[in-house]
Design a protein around this motif. Structure first.
Motif, PDB file in Angstrom:
ATOM      1  N   GLN A   1     -15.641 -58.677 -13.239  1.00 12.29           N
ATOM      2  CA  GLN A   1     -14.859 -59.246 -12.132  1.00 12.29           C
ATOM      3  C   GLN A   1     -15.728 -60.185 -11.302  1.00 12.29           C
ATOM      4  O   GLN A   1     -15.261 -61.228 -10.842  1.00 12.29           O
ATOM      5  CB  GLN A   1     -14.316 -58.136 -11.228  1.00 12.29           C
ATOM      6  CG  GLN A   1     -13.157 -57.356 -11.805  1.00 12.29           C
ATOM      7  CD  GLN A   1     -11.865 -58.142 -11.753  1.00 12.29           C
ATOM      8  OE1 GLN A   1     -11.489 -58.754 -12.751  1.00 12.29           O
ATOM      9  NE2 GLN A   1     -11.213 -58.128 -10.630  1.00 12.29           N
TER      10      GLN A   1
ATOM     11  N   ALA B   1     -14.568 -68.843 -10.417  1.00  9.44           N
ATOM     12  CA  ALA B   1     -13.505 -69.371  -9.562  1.00  9.44           C
ATOM     13  C   ALA B   1     -14.101 -70.084  -8.348  1.00  9.44           C
ATOM     14  O   ALA B   1     -13.622 -71.154  -7.942  1.00  9.44           O
ATOM     15  CB  ALA B   1     -12.569 -68.257  -9.121  1.00  9.44           C
TER      16      ALA B   1
ATOM     17  N   ILE C   1     -11.506 -72.702  -7.002  1.00  7.55           N
ATOM     18  CA  ILE C   1     -10.157 -72.194  -7.257  1.00  7.55           C
ATOM     19  C   ILE C   1      -9.981 -70.918  -6.448  1.00  7.55           C
ATOM     20  O   ILE C   1     -10.796 -69.997  -6.542  1.00  7.55           O
ATOM     21  CB  ILE C   1      -9.949 -71.890  -8.754  1.00  7.55           C
ATOM     22  CG1 ILE C   1     -10.083 -73.160  -9.578  1.00  7.55           C
ATOM     23  CG2 ILE C   1      -8.595 -71.246  -8.986  1.00  7.55           C
ATOM     24  CD1 ILE C   1     -10.066 -72.927 -11.073  1.00  7.55           C
ATOM     25  N   GLU C   2      -8.921 -70.879  -5.671  1.00  3.74           N
ATOM     26  CA  GLU C   2      -8.611 -69.658  -4.947  1.00  3.74           C
ATOM     27  C   GLU C   2      -7.857 -68.732  -5.900  1.00  3.74           C
ATOM     28  O   GLU C   2      -6.850 -69.116  -6.488  1.00  3.74           O
ATOM     29  CB  GLU C   2      -7.751 -69.971  -3.726  1.00  3.74           C
ATOM     30  CG  GLU C   2      -7.518 -68.786  -2.832  1.00  3.74           C
ATOM     31  CD  GLU C   2      -6.750 -69.152  -1.585  1.00  3.74           C
ATOM     32  OE1 GLU C   2      -6.085 -68.253  -1.042  1.00  3.74           O
ATOM     33  OE2 GLU C   2      -6.821 -70.322  -1.160  1.00  3.74           O
ATOM     34  N   ILE C   3      -8.352 -67.520  -6.046  1.00  2.00           N
ATOM     35  CA  ILE C   3      -7.783 -66.603  -7.023  1.00  2.00           C
ATOM     36  C   ILE C   3      -7.635 -65.224  -6.392  1.00  2.00           C
ATOM     37  O   ILE C   3      -8.527 -64.762  -5.682  1.00  2.00           O
ATOM     38  CB  ILE C   3      -8.671 -66.570  -8.301  1.00  2.00           C
ATOM     39  CG1 ILE C   3      -8.001 -65.817  -9.414  1.00  2.00           C
ATOM     40  CG2 ILE C   3     -10.023 -66.023  -8.007  1.00  2.00           C
ATOM     41  CD1 ILE C   3      -8.699 -65.989 -10.766  1.00  2.00           C
ATOM     42  N   THR C   4      -6.499 -64.595  -6.627  1.00  2.00           N
ATOM     43  CA  THR C   4      -6.267 -63.245  -6.108  1.00  2.00           C
ATOM     44  C   THR C   4      -6.911 -62.226  -7.044  1.00  2.00           C
ATOM     45  O   THR C   4      -7.292 -62.541  -8.171  1.00  2.00           O
ATOM     46  CB  THR C   4      -4.760 -62.952  -5.989  1.00  2.00           C
ATOM     47  OG1 THR C   4      -4.188 -62.938  -7.302  1.00  2.00           O
ATOM     48  CG2 THR C   4      -4.063 -63.980  -5.120  1.00  2.00           C
TER      49      THR C   4
ATOM     50  N   GLU D   1      -4.833 -61.952 -10.226  1.00  2.00           N
ATOM     51  CA  GLU D   1      -5.073 -63.087 -11.129  1.00  2.00           C
ATOM     52  C   GLU D   1      -6.450 -62.970 -11.777  1.00  2.00           C
ATOM     53  O   GLU D   1      -6.618 -63.299 -12.954  1.00  2.00           O
ATOM     54  CB  GLU D   1      -4.957 -64.400 -10.358  1.00  2.00           C
ATOM     55  CG  GLU D   1      -3.563 -64.729  -9.905  1.00  2.00           C
ATOM     56  CD  GLU D   1      -3.523 -65.924  -8.966  1.00  2.00           C
ATOM     57  OE1 GLU D   1      -2.484 -66.606  -8.953  1.00  2.00           O
ATOM     58  OE2 GLU D   1      -4.504 -66.185  -8.247  1.00  2.00           O
ATOM     59  N   ALA D   2      -7.425 -62.501 -11.007  1.00  2.00           N
ATOM     60  CA  ALA D   2      -8.779 -62.341 -11.549  1.00  2.00           C
ATOM     61  C   ALA D   2      -8.791 -61.298 -12.661  1.00  2.00           C
ATOM     62  O   ALA D   2      -9.453 -61.475 -13.688  1.00  2.00           O
ATOM     63  CB  ALA D   2      -9.743 -61.957 -10.442  1.00  2.00           C
TER      64      ALA D   2
ATOM     65  N   THR E   1      -7.130 -62.879 -15.697  1.00  3.37           N
ATOM     66  CA  THR E   1      -8.035 -63.891 -16.249  1.00  3.37           C
ATOM     67  C   THR E   1      -9.212 -63.231 -16.957  1.00  3.37           C
ATOM     68  O   THR E   1      -9.644 -63.685 -18.022  1.00  3.37           O
ATOM     69  CB  THR E   1      -8.529 -64.828 -15.136  1.00  3.37           C
ATOM     70  OG1 THR E   1      -7.403 -65.429 -14.502  1.00  3.37           O
ATOM     71  CG2 THR E   1      -9.440 -65.907 -15.677  1.00  3.37           C
TER      72      THR E   1
END
Length: 95
Positions: A5, A12, A17-20, A23-24, A27
């Motif tokens: 993670q 990111a 890139i803003e990632i929750t 989403e992480a 991904t």
């Protein structure tokens, strides 16, 4: 090579890139699947196989270049307010 993670969060951040967290996680699973596929492909014995520059041998099947539509120039020019030698005449807009 499995990512974590923290790796996904760092990538990111580097990509801005803003990632929750959800989403992480998704991904992370996708990237680890891609890396697993790459490892399986690298495990294949490719000795004696010549590398290819093109999957179809450099030639593609294409259709014959033939005119299939009728010539409609005269019909189109009948709708034009003015024409000359088979071309539309339009008023000058830039002097």
């Amino acid at each position: 090579m499995a990512l974590t993670q923290a790796d996904v969060a760092r990538i990111a951040h580097l990509a801005r890139i803003e990632i929750t967290a959800q989403e992480a996680s998704r991904t992370l699973a996708q990237l680890n699947d891609i890396f697993a596929l790459i490892e399986r492909m690298q495990a294949l014995d490719t000795a004696g196989i010549e590398p290819m520059a093109h999957p179809l041998g450099g030639a593609q099947r294409v259709r014959e270049d033939a005119v299939t539509e009728p010539d409609v120039r005269e019909a189109a020019l009948r709708n034009a307010p003015a024409s000359q030698e088979g071309l539309f005449l339009v008023p000058r807009v830039i002097e």
